[in-house]
Design an enzyme around this catalytic site. Structure first.
Site, PDB file in Angstrom:
ATOM      1  N   ARG A   1     -19.528 -41.969 -10.327  1.00 35.13           N
ATOM      2  CA  ARG A   1     -20.128 -40.810  -9.677  1.00 35.13           C
ATOM      3  C   ARG A   1     -21.643 -40.979  -9.637  1.00 35.13           C
ATOM      4  O   ARG A   1     -22.247 -41.510 -10.561  1.00 35.13           O
ATOM      5  CB  ARG A   1     -19.782 -39.524 -10.439  1.00 35.13           C
TER       6      ARG A   1
ATOM      7  N   ALA B   1     -14.822 -31.788 -16.027  1.00 32.87           N
ATOM      8  CA  ALA B   1     -13.907 -32.745 -16.654  1.00 32.87           C
ATOM      9  C   ALA B   1     -13.075 -32.030 -17.712  1.00 32.87           C
ATOM     10  O   ALA B   1     -13.618 -31.308 -18.547  1.00 32.87           O
ATOM     11  CB  ALA B   1     -14.703 -33.869 -17.301  1.00 32.87           C
TER      12      ALA B   1
ATOM     13  N   LYS C   1      -6.592 -40.770  -6.526  1.00 32.28           N
ATOM     14  CA  LYS C   1      -6.784 -39.319  -6.422  1.00 32.28           C
ATOM     15  C   LYS C   1      -8.221 -38.894  -6.683  1.00 32.28           C
ATOM     16  O   LYS C   1      -8.760 -38.052  -5.968  1.00 32.28           O
ATOM     17  CB  LYS C   1      -5.956 -38.566  -7.483  1.00 32.28           C
ATOM     18  N   SER C   2      -8.817 -39.427  -7.752  1.00 32.98           N
ATOM     19  CA  SER C   2     -10.150 -38.971  -8.148  1.00 32.98           C
ATOM     20  C   SER C   2     -11.193 -39.333  -7.098  1.00 32.98           C
ATOM     21  O   SER C   2     -12.050 -38.506  -6.757  1.00 32.98           O
ATOM     22  CB  SER C   2     -10.530 -39.549  -9.513  1.00 32.98           C
TER      23      SER C   2
ATOM     24  N   ASP D   1     -11.056 -32.243 -12.692  1.00 32.11           N
ATOM     25  CA  ASP D   1     -10.326 -33.501 -12.868  1.00 32.11           C
ATOM     26  C   ASP D   1      -9.983 -33.656 -14.347  1.00 32.11           C
ATOM     27  O   ASP D   1     -10.862 -33.995 -15.142  1.00 32.11           O
ATOM     28  CB  ASP D   1     -11.210 -34.655 -12.376  1.00 32.11           C
TER      29      ASP D   1
ATOM     30  N   HIS E   1     -15.241 -43.409 -15.002  1.00 29.87           N
ATOM     31  CA  HIS E   1     -15.312 -42.325 -14.015  1.00 29.87           C
ATOM     32  C   HIS E   1     -16.754 -41.894 -13.806  1.00 29.87           C
ATOM     33  O   HIS E   1     -17.216 -41.701 -12.693  1.00 29.87           O
ATOM     34  CB  HIS E   1     -14.503 -41.107 -14.505  1.00 29.87           C
TER      35      HIS E   1
END
Lengths: 168, 168, 168
Positions: A54, A34, A15-16, A83, A50
């Site tokens: 990015r 976040a 999903k992310s 997210d 995460h």
């Protein structure tokens, strides 16, 4: 007006990454909001992974509960990625706030946002009924939050093993 | 012959509302066949919430186990909504009845029904394997009931955050 | 080059039957590569039921961990069905092998296979967060394996109550 998109799926369903791609397709640089708080080692590591993924085209903000305010404050030219809504709900419940009112307030501001918003959320209701009453209450609440934000979003996608299925 | 429709999804995925809309689109007034029994406070409240949402165009029947009989008896002009098959299975198992034979009997009468039937069921098999053997047996049985009724239905929909994905 | 297909879904969602049909549509006889090991009575019975359902057009191989080798060795004219990746992952973890490297190696050989391969896998991440850290680690790993193999496959399908939804 900015488009709003909700991406749902199970844990580790990609999903992310999908949300990051969809957000950058709407504009760059982008703002990453976040909702995670690094309470323990497992979560700290997950957040770090995460972040490492990015690139420099992201400006990151951390906001565990006040999403309406964060979206109003960041509403400029850059698309926003939130997210995720499931952690936001969990944070609201832990803080004993009225999550239902917060979800409705969030849904209410979406049509007025100038910049796009992409939300990530989790499917938590497709397993066996949990024995624990708190877990049952949480999955009920998570499902209701998903329905509320889906109804107010322009698009709804289900992520399956990293690939998107368009639902709305 | 009346169309039969199966709507599946996780808990709080908006299945019941979708099913109510689909049933009323097939005719009004409609018959609501509830399989829930109010064993405890949590379930009593859930049933009351469901009832409060439905309007005066519904005639409600409660039938925890004898669904074949309930469909035969109610087969007239009004569409029927059965909510839900997962609780029906649970009731059959608690009553130590042959749920597999009951599911096959239910599938067998569907093609002969004059009035439409919309079934709601739950996805319970997309979480981690439960540690409890009874929970594992239940999710196996629930999946088999879903497959049996899906095979006999004209349409199959997956509900995601309140929106339907057509599967069959 | 042989087509590769990944079929995912919850437990008892009809994945294995769909996979058997898709495999035989690609050629017959076919090779069934089982990753299950009969550790206990429940699993022994499940394997026996699977075997009884398959007909004489199948040649069965059992391979709990060395899937790359099994695919290389069986790469001829017959399509292969691997059932399932989630048990394979579980076997690798129990044997304390590097499942991430194994999943990447498996993805890497797919484009070079002459005969088709159909993989079955499980959705295990759409329930509530498990309380048990090992279960959380397993569902994270299972989601990553699914993403890795989905990315390398030509097709990705989600099985819902015995019917396929095309995702990729």
């Amino acid at each position: 007006m900015g488009k709003s998109i909700l991406i749902t799926g199970g844990v580790r369903s990609g999903k992310s990454r999908l949300a990051e791609r969809m957000t950058l397709a709407l504009g760059s640089p982008a703002i990453y909001i976040a909702t995670a708080e690094a309470h323990d080692a497992e979560m700290t590591e997950r957040i770090a992974r995460h972040r490492a993924r990015r690139g420099p085209e992201w400006h990151a903000i951390s906001e565990p509960t006040k999403l309406v305010q964060a979206l109003q404050d960041s509403d400029g030219d850059a698309p926003r990625l939130v997210d995720c809504l499931t952690l936001w709900l969990s944070n609201l419940m832990l803080a004993e706030q009225d999550w239902q009112a917060e979800a409705e307030a969030l849904a209410a501001i979406l049509p007025e946002q100038r910049a796009p918003v992409v939300f990530v959320t989790n499917e938590v209701g497709a397993g066996i009924v949990p024995e624990n009453a708190l877990a049952r209450a949480f999955r009920d609440a998570a499902g209701l939050v998903n329905q509320t934000i889906a109804a107010a979003s322009d698009e709804l996608w289900l992520s399956v093993a990293g690939y998107p299925l368009k639902v709305k």
